[in-house]
Design a protein around this motif. Structure first.
Motif, short mmCIF file in Angstrom:
data_model
loop_
_atom_site.label_atom_id
_atom_site.label_comp_id
_atom_site.label_asym_id
_atom_site.label_seq_id
_atom_site.Cartn_x
_atom_site.Cartn_y
_atom_site.Cartn_z
N LYS A 145 0.83 -1.20 0.00
CA LYS A 145 0.00 0.00 0.00
C LYS A 145 0.87 1.25 0.00
N GLU A 146 1.93 1.22 0.82
CA GLU A 146 2.84 2.37 0.89
C GLU A 146 3.48 2.65 -0.46
N ALA A 147 3.69 1.57 -1.23
CA ALA A 147 4.28 1.72 -2.57
C ALA A 147 3.22 2.08 -3.61
N LYS A 148 1.97 2.29 -3.13
CA LYS A 148 0.84 2.73 -3.95
C LYS A 148 0.38 1.68 -4.97
N ALA A 149 0.55 0.40 -4.60
CA ALA A 149 0.04 -0.69 -5.44
C ALA A 149 -1.47 -0.82 -5.24
N GLU A 150 -2.13 -1.41 -6.20
CA GLU A 150 -3.56 -1.73 -6.09
C GLU A 150 -3.66 -3.12 -5.47
N ILE A 151 -4.26 -3.22 -4.30
CA ILE A 151 -4.26 -4.48 -3.55
C ILE A 151 -5.34 -5.44 -4.05
N VAL A 152 -4.92 -6.67 -4.34
CA VAL A 152 -5.84 -7.77 -4.64
C VAL A 152 -5.81 -8.69 -3.43
N PRO A 153 -6.89 -8.76 -2.64
CA PRO A 153 -6.86 -9.53 -1.38
C PRO A 153 -6.72 -11.03 -1.61
N VAL A 154 -5.83 -11.67 -0.84
CA VAL A 154 -5.65 -13.12 -0.88
C VAL A 154 -5.46 -13.62 0.55
N ASP A 155 -5.52 -14.96 0.70
CA ASP A 155 -5.39 -15.54 2.03
C ASP A 155 -3.95 -15.77 2.45
N GLY A 156 -3.05 -15.96 1.50
CA GLY A 156 -1.67 -16.24 1.86
C GLY A 156 -0.78 -16.32 0.65
N LEU A 157 0.46 -16.76 0.87
CA LEU A 157 1.46 -16.77 -0.18
C LEU A 157 1.07 -17.65 -1.37
#
Length: 277
Positions: free
Chosen positions: A174-186
């Motif tokens: 988020k700090e790098a201003k990416a658009e977050i796609v929510p996931v559960d894990g790696l």
């Protein structure tokens, strides 16, 4: 690496071991520790007398501490501990326990040492425990598809990043201003990238290396590593007041670095020497 609260699946992993619960609930009265230790002598006495030390570990936290197909306890931390013991001419008695009670067990004297990817990152832990010379280092990495032109964390502004919403890596994205796609894990984040529903993920280096070693045809690669000063080291953990023992452990770990043992173990479990910051 430290155990993380971020990786789910493939690792509720790294930075969680070092940064998860602060030792769990106290399951023993601290007063019991001197009594247990007095029966067998102090930790440094047992080391100097070539005795046996007890080591707390999970046994369910691959690839650091787990049971192989034959049922043998193994893993990077386990084999490093065995190598340290060999250097010192002592024996190791591993005691498996849950993470939540591990540090409390160490504090109460149930174990002499904890070997479970612990990095003393909190003031509470630093005030209670001491750590040997680190035998592994981990930090954030940026993962993208093999055909990606992304090369740096600076390049992910406006780019889709598959991240757990509760992780410190999600915050970093988020700090790098990416658009977050929510996931559960790696594991899910890398699948989403392969499916082109996201472009990158920020995650823990050791967790990613473990995944790539187990999935060599995953179609993703590490394109950026956090600078060395941002990495966290994990080592053998003991209670405060064991300075001589810590010095012995650290000397043995430095010898294992020098003779190539740690490099060999890193390559065995991760495909890379993880003992170097």
């Amino acid at each position: 690496m430290l155990k993380k609260f971020v990786l789910g699946g493939v690792a509720a992993l790294v930075l969680a071991a070092c940064g998860g619960n602060e030792g769990g609930s106290a399951e023993h009265n601290a007063a019991s520790a001197p009594a247990e230790q007095s029966a067998t002598g102090s930790l440094i006495e047992r080391i100097n007398n070539k005795g046996t030390i007890t080591v707390g570990t999970e046994g369910t936290y691959a690839p650091f501490t787990y049971h192989d197909q034959s049922g043998k306890l193994t893993g990077y931390d386990v084999e490093v501990t065995r190598a340290v013991a060999d250097k010192l001419g002592i024996k190791v008695d591993f005691k498996e326990t849950q993470w939540d009670s591990m540090m409390a067990g160490l504090k109460a004297g149930r174990f002499d040492v904890v070997a479970n990817q612990v990095g003393l990152t909190s003031p509470e832990r630093k005030a209670t425990f001491d750590k040997s010379e680190p035998y592994s280092w981990s930090g954030a990495v940026l993962v993208a598809r093999n055909d990606s032109n992304i090369k740096d964390i600076k390049d992910i502004a406006g780019v889709k990043a598959a991240q757990s919403l509760t992780s410190n890596y999600g915050e970093k994205a988020k700090e790098a201003k990416a658009e977050i796609v929510p996931v559960d894990g790696l594991a899910q984040s890398l699948t989403v990238i392969e499916q082109k529903r996201a472009d990158v993920t920020l995650n823990d280096e050791l967790a990613v290396l473990d995944y790539l070693k187990k999935n060599p045809n995953a179609g993703v690669k590490i394109v950026w590593y956090a600078p060395s000063e941002e990495k966290v080291g994990s080592g053998l953990i003991v209670n405060k007041g064991n300075d001589e023992a810590v010095a012995k452990f650290s000397a043995a770990i430095n010898e294992l670095k020098a003779d190539g043992t740690l490099k060999k173990l890193g390559e065995q479990f991760f495909g890379k020497d993880i003992s170097v910051q």
